[in-house]
Every structure is written in C-alpha cells, then in structure tokens.
Design an enzyme around this catalytic site. Sequence first.
Site, short mmCIF file in Angstrom:
data_model
loop_
_atom_site.label_atom_id
_atom_site.label_comp_id
_atom_site.label_asym_id
_atom_site.label_seq_id
_atom_site.Cartn_x
_atom_site.Cartn_y
_atom_site.Cartn_z
N THR B 517 32.68 48.90 -58.75
CA THR B 517 33.51 50.11 -58.74
C THR B 517 33.70 50.59 -60.17
O THR B 517 34.80 50.75 -60.66
CB THR B 517 34.83 49.82 -58.00
OG1 THR B 517 34.52 49.21 -56.74
CG2 THR B 517 35.62 51.10 -57.72
N HIS B 518 32.59 50.73 -60.86
CA HIS B 518 32.61 51.26 -62.22
C HIS B 518 31.90 52.60 -62.23
O HIS B 518 30.85 52.75 -62.85
CB HIS B 518 31.93 50.28 -63.19
CG HIS B 518 32.56 48.91 -63.21
ND1 HIS B 518 31.97 47.83 -63.79
CD2 HIS B 518 33.75 48.48 -62.73
CE1 HIS B 518 32.76 46.77 -63.66
NE2 HIS B 518 33.84 47.14 -63.02
N ASN B 519 32.47 53.56 -61.53
CA ASN B 519 31.92 54.91 -61.51
C ASN B 519 32.46 55.64 -62.73
O ASN B 519 33.67 55.64 -62.97
CB ASN B 519 32.35 55.66 -60.25
CG ASN B 519 32.20 54.81 -59.00
OD1 ASN B 519 33.06 53.98 -58.71
ND2 ASN B 519 31.14 55.01 -58.25
#
Lengths: 437, 589
Positions: B517-519
Amino acid sequence: MRTFLRIIGVLVVIAVVAFLAFLFIPVQRTPAQAALPDSWTPEEGQGEYAMRLGDCMACHTAPGGEPFAGGREIESPLGVIYASNITPDNQTGIGGWSLDDFRAALYDGVGPDGTHLYPAMPYENFGRISEEDVRAMYDYFMNDVPPVDNAVSETALSFPFNQRWGLRAWNWVALSDAAGFTAESTDPELSRGEYIVEGPGHCGACHSPRNAIMAEAALDGSDPQFLAGGEIAGWTAPALRGPNSAIRGWSADEVAAIMGTGRNAHSAVNGEMQLVVQDSSQYFTDEDLQAVGAYLVSLNDDGPAPEVTDDGATEALLASADPSMALGARLYLDNCNACHFANGQGADEVFPALAGNSLVTAAQPTGLISMILNGSELPSTAARPYRLRMPGFAARLSDDEVAALASFVRQGWGNAAAPVEAGSVADLRDQGDAATH
Amino acid sequence: MARTDPKKDVVIVGLGWTGSIMGIELAQEGLEILALERGPDRATVPDFQYPKVIDELKYGIRYGFMQKPKNSTLTVRRTLEETALPMRKLGSFLPGDGVGGAGIHWNGQTWRPMAEEFRLRSYVEENFGADLIPEDMTIQDWGVSYEELEPYFDRFEYMAGIAGQAGNINGEIQPGGNPFEAPRSRGYPMPPMPEQTDMRLFREAATAMGYHPFPRPSANATQAYVNEYGMQLGPCNYCGFCERYGCINYSKSSPQTCVLDALKRYDNFSYRVNSEVLRVDLAADGQTATGVTYWDDEAQEEVTQPADLVILAAYQLHNVHLMLLSGIGEPYNPQTGEGVTGKNYAYQMNGGTTLFFRDHHFNPFAAAGSSGTSMDDFAINQIDFAAEGFIGGSYITAGLSNGQPIRGISLPEGTPGWGAEWKQGIGEWYGHSMSIGSHGSNMSYRDCYLDLDPTYTDRHGRPLMRMTFDWKRNDIRMTQFMKRQIEPIAQSMNPDSWRSSYKSGGARYDIRPYQTTHNVGGAIMGTDPNSSAVNRYLQAWGQHNVFVLGAGAFPQNIQYNPTGAVGALAYWAADAIRRDYLPNPRPLM
C-alpha cells in the site's frame, strides 16, 4: 422512694431540656482563623486554584452534569448521599450564602439554616483551610461559577442516619481538633505540602482509617494513624505511610508525577483517585506537586523500603510456558503478560507494575477484581494526555477464572496477599451488571 | 437535504497521520479546526482490544479496517488503450479508513529516503548523463532537499518514537548502523528491535560477503516512551499482529498512540466521523477554496463546510481524486504531457527469496511488523545506473513480521496448495522458513497516471478515479538485479531449499495479489507550476489556501516505505503554514 422518684423526675426534666437545647440552640460557628481586611480580594485565578486544591468539582458534579450543580451519588457506609448544588443559584444552590455561611459549611459542616451536613463533606479536614483560601473559593463560587438551577435529590438515609441532629452529637465527639492549621515543619515546602494534604486536599478522608464512630482516626501527620490506609466505595484507599505504605521507596518526583499525570514509573491511579487527578491534582502548580510529594515522602522516611522478596520463581514459571502450570498463571500469560510482563514490572508510566502494587495486594480485593472485570481508563492530563485504557475481561473470564488470576497476581513476584474467592467475583460482577442495566 | 455549517478557520480532510499532525500543529495556533473523517472512530480499547483484534480471518483476510470497495474504489487499466474496470475487491493495495487511517494497520517500517532521491533527475543527469533517462520516464526533483527536510524527519521520528540504530550522525559513520544513509542530526529515540534468528543468520551471511547489515528502523516501540505531545508508547510484546491490525498494546506508533488524545484536549479542535468529503468548493474565480462539501452519513445529507484553509490529508488516492473532482490543478494529459493533477502515479517494485531450514526454529509468531535486518549496499546511491542499465535501487531485508496461520506460512516449491500433502507440508515447515526481500523504487512514466473515469461513478454519483499503471522494463531490470544479489546471500546460508519471486520480463500489473500500500504521486510537489501539482510547501499552485499532504507529493517512488517521508513532509508543510502562510496568506512560491 419518693425522694428517688423526685430525683429521677428532675433528671428526666434536665435530660429533656438538654435534648431540646441540643436540637434547637444554634450551633456555634467557627470564626475566621485569620483577620483579612474586608477589602481583600483574591488574585486572578486564586479562587479557582483554591477550588482545585479542595477538589470541590469531583463530588459536586454529577457524571455528565453541569460543573458544581450537584447530584453525584456519594456511596457512604450509611447509604447514598447526594452531593449538593454549590453553584450560586439562589433557589437550588448557594446563591444566598454569606461568607460566614460558606465558611461554616467548610469548617463546621453546617448549612445557613443550622442543618448539619453529612460528613461526606470533609469538614473534618476543611477546618484546616486558610482564611485566604476560604475567601478565594467563596469569591470564585459567587462570581466565576455560573448559577445552575438544579434541585438535587434529597438524601434519604434510613433511620437512625436520617436524624441530622445526631450529627451534632457526632460532631461533638468526632471534631476533637479545633479548626486552624499549624505546620509541623518549619521547612516551607514541607509545611505547604502538609497544608494541602491535611487541609484542602483532604487526603485523609479516604486514606486515613475510620474509628469506631466512623470518624477519621487522625487529622494531622503527627499521628501515625493519619494516612495509614482507608476505604472508599468498597475499594482500599492504600496506606501512604507505615509498613504497608503504597509509596514506600518512591521519590517526591514520583509522587508529584502520579498526582500531576495519573501515572508514574511504578503505578497508575485507579478507582476514585482518577477523579482526584482529573479534577484536582493535575491542576496543581509544579511547586505544590513537589510540596505534596516531599511531605508524603517525609512520612515514609521512618525505615528502609521493604526488602523485595521476589525470588524470581514467578517469572521463571511464566517463562517456562509449561502447559501444566496452574490456571492462574496460565490465565496471566494469556491475558496480562503482554503488558505487565513475566516479571510483573510493567513499563514506566504505561503499564503499572503488579509486583508490590497496592491495588493488587490490598487487604480488600474489590479494586483488583473490579479492575480485571471492568478495566480502567486513566484521566487525560496536560503533561500526559493519553487516556490509556486497560480493557475489562468480564466477558472473557468466569468468576472462578478471575479468582484464580487475582489470587495468582496477589501471590506472585513476592506479593503475599490472601487469595480471592469466586464468590467475591460473582458479587462484584452482579453489582457491575446492575449498575449498567 | 443539505445544510451549511458555521465557518471554520481550517477544515482537514482525513484524520490519519497527516491530518493528526496538521491538526495539532495548527491547533497550537489557536485556529478553529474541524477534521472530517469518512470512516468510524477508532480507539485501542475497544477497537484493537485483545483478543478481539487478533483475528486473522476478520482483519487479515476480510480487511476489517480497510475501505470497502462498495463505498470507495477506483477503476484500473494497464495501458492507455485498455478500458479500465472498477476494482470490486481489494488486493494489490489496502487503503484504510476510520480515525487513524492506515496509520493503525501498518507494520511500522519507518525510513528516510536517500538524499539523492529528493533530486533524482538531477542526480542521474549529473552522474550518468541525461541520455540515460528513457524518453517515457518522467522522473523529477522534489523541489526540497534532504538537508532542508532533516529537522522534520527528526521531528517525526521523535514524535512517533522510532526504534533503530543510526548509521550516520552529522557525517560520522556509526558502527552497526546504515553507513549509506544521509546524515541525521542525532540517533533514533529508541534502541533497535532485538535480533531474531533469521536476522542473525542474514547478518552473519551479509557481513561475510562484505555487506553492511543494520537493524530495520521500526515504529514498534522497544521501551516505554513519551513524545513531545506527552503521548505514550508501551514496549512491544512481539505478538505478530501488526500489518492489517490495530495494536493491542499501545506499542505501534499511530495517530492514536502519538497524537490524538493530546489533540482532543484543544477546545478549538473538533472532528466528525462518517463524514466523507465529496469535493473542495472553490470561489467563483477559482483562485481560492471556500471550504468543502461532505456527506454526513448520520444525518444522511450533504453539508457545506466553509473554511479559510483546506488541508487534504486523506490517502494519496483520495487526495488526488478530490483534486480532480474539484478542479484543483489542470488534469494531466498523457498524450501531451501537459497538466499536473494525476501525473506520475508510481508504485513499489518488490521481490524476495524464501529460504527453508529444517534445523532452524524461527518462531515467526513472536515478531513485530518491523522486525528485520536490512542492508543498503544496493541502494540508489550505491549503484552505477549506467553500468547496470536501470535507474533505481532497493533496500534488502531479512525479517519475519508474523506467523499467522492463513497468510503467514511459506512452503517449499512443489508442495501442493491443498489436501493431505499440504497439511503435511504445513506440519513440517511451519516456523522453518525465513525470507530475504527487496523493497525497491519505482520510477514514474508518461503513461502511468490518475484521472477521472469516463464511465463509472461512485455511490455519491461522482466519477471514479481511473488508475493507468503497468510495470516497466527499467524497474524489472532493477528487481532482477536485486535477485542476482540476494540469491548468492541465500545460497551462502545453506538452506535446505529456497524459492525466489521477482518480476521478470513481460510482467504485467496484477491488482489481485497484495503487493504493497505504497501508492504515490498524482499530486506531485516541485518548483514549477507546469510540471508539479503543488509547490515545495505542498500548497496548490492555483489555490493558495489548499495544501495537499501525503505520498501523492512523491514525484516517483523512493526505495523505502513512505511513512517517514510522509511524516516529515507533513511537519515541513505545517511549519511553512505556521511561520509563513498564516501571517500573510498567499502563494508561498
């Protein structure tokens, strides 16, 4: 024979006259203990600060109610007493009270109409409040607190406690000390601490034992009974001096920390003491916190800290993770160990130590059982705002399990308190259920 | 139904890490602040209470703390030619909702990007020549330097209570730390996490090969801690339930443990939950925002909330979505390369090798989200891009964050995924595997971006956001390079067997398996209004009273987990607002 009857008759008449006098002759009010000029006015904030020292708010504010509008139920050995409305409302509060009326309530436990207040009002202790603080508080309540129209429930105790004249007799016996405060020490910090502890802080109201007539066994620090441990709402209010002192070995800084923030390296406040920190002591100046700390520590300097008798067996048992360990130890591993750790030491200011913890080892295990069943939440304070909350385990543990767990922590790490019976847990669980339904 | 509420000085969209930080910093200024959180309220007790939250099925598999696609999702496609379809089930990434945001269910790995990463384009051009940058690669400098941000990294790390071992303090290399990190002004506030068996094996192997392993910095507390707001952490008990879970133990840094109860003491701060902001309202001339409009789920009505200052502090995807919906910045056009909002969406290129040892018991159930030993010997500032033929880098870590039964058990190659043999494999191999992972950068590209979907709308009738993203040759070359470095380390450890998983040539983006979840990107920061959506203070170029926080500001993705940089940028922006903007509200650049 006739002579004898005559003597009896005279004695009866004297007794009736005395009783009537007892009922109807107004009570002598204690006068001001220092002469302040009429023009004296408190400095900005002085009145509110005096109120904080006296913690008027905790008792005189109902949960969720307007400040000082009364209505809080105070559990007493005599029954439920409803705290009065002390906002300056003319009908339901203290709006019509003079300074002398106000002082009489604090010092003598007497209302303006001569009615005796129930001694849930700690006038035994408040007799030591300085005239300056009385004046400042009076000024605060009359001028800074908004009036709230709130008629509180009449306190309705059962006979004989509903006979307020009886309180006059009680006062005769109980109020042995005259009003006024004299410090024992010439050290300004210690004497300031003693003043707060004995007077406005009314620490003795909970932390001193009660004597046969339910009066505080001692009102000043020179008496070893003072702060030797009491009871509040069924919980043990721990001794703050003597062999079982909860604060033995603590520094003044550590006492100041728990008073100012609700937590320190050893412990965290629980039960009614949370209200004290929330409404009163967190507002003390650093100097006053230090003074209270220094004074309380001075009551504990009569011997070394008790020898720690933990031989490490409890930690070794827990660390073994032996599936055959007794129920209490296993429950501790499964429910408590994550925060309080196998050594029972917890972590500074976050997780209280259980080894040597006065709540854990209290003679009366009510507080400990309640803590396990219902959990506890620390008040938010300026220096430590976090409302750290321990969850309750009522839904997870049976009465037998809570008893086994409580007994384990009462006897682990060198603790040596009596085991807990499942019946005591059941009683408290029922009370808790009744309170929430 | 609709209502208009009284005006506030500041409205904050989202009450996660950045919203909490900005909330308390601006509350100290005495401003009247309202934070709007689309999800529910959350507190350690009762929401993360033991044993309720230790439930892998509910939270690990069924995403109990994540946004629900039926309420909030986006459409995805891989190329400009494809038709994007709505993501109806979470997979690749897991945005949170509720108070605390993703800050409650992260692992706690907290890094500072390398100094070179903040000026990546300049660094490449200066050292390897502009020709090395592929034509479709749109990497940029951030417009702020590491040196400028250092005090704000320091602030965030001390506020969040990070445990670690410094490698470079004011230019002096520290034994046991990362010698390749940029200089920090002082050490970490807490000592690093203890070394576990897998970490020890990796450290010994890496050291023998001449590498420089160090403990991974962690937001899992190693001791009792009090931060600048008086908020507290308790020591971690290594329960193995970090990622996807709230912490039972007050041990993981989060808005709850580090900020919120301190923030709630300010009478001038309030927050509303179940209040999803629908758009930022702009003045008629479009030059300023007038506030926001949100959906009050309790009252079931739209609310207009006027405010002088609007802080977008939602998740990166939602910040960009709100900008696109509200007309903040010109939408990016991949054909022309013009426009800024939605530009340079990037992700993270990860891979790893799993090692199986019959004779080692790794006890993965006793772990924390950041347990791990890392090395930066193949980090961005250690690689000759010209020689290797890619731009980027990775940190490499051995670490086990949990031993959860459903997702946490690795099996050797060839073990069936079900049935009796699978059961036997689980019995044989549970607790006998460890991993060495590569956590790598991802560059930004002309055709990787965010815009509004032409077809699909959400429950409020707003167009969904459309993500266009695919893996590119440069980044696949990077991860293949990492594979070639990691496998020899693994082999030197003599495992009974090992298996690797790295993207290789032809890999396409797949939204189904969880990746990270490293957008990042889409609201990128910079110094030129023609190439960035916000300026170097995270202020919208076109509306000076809108600030956009979070990883949307990253012009391409760093080789590290983003939270450290997100936190530092939040303090950087808060400081600019307090010192420079509030006394004289205007464009700061």
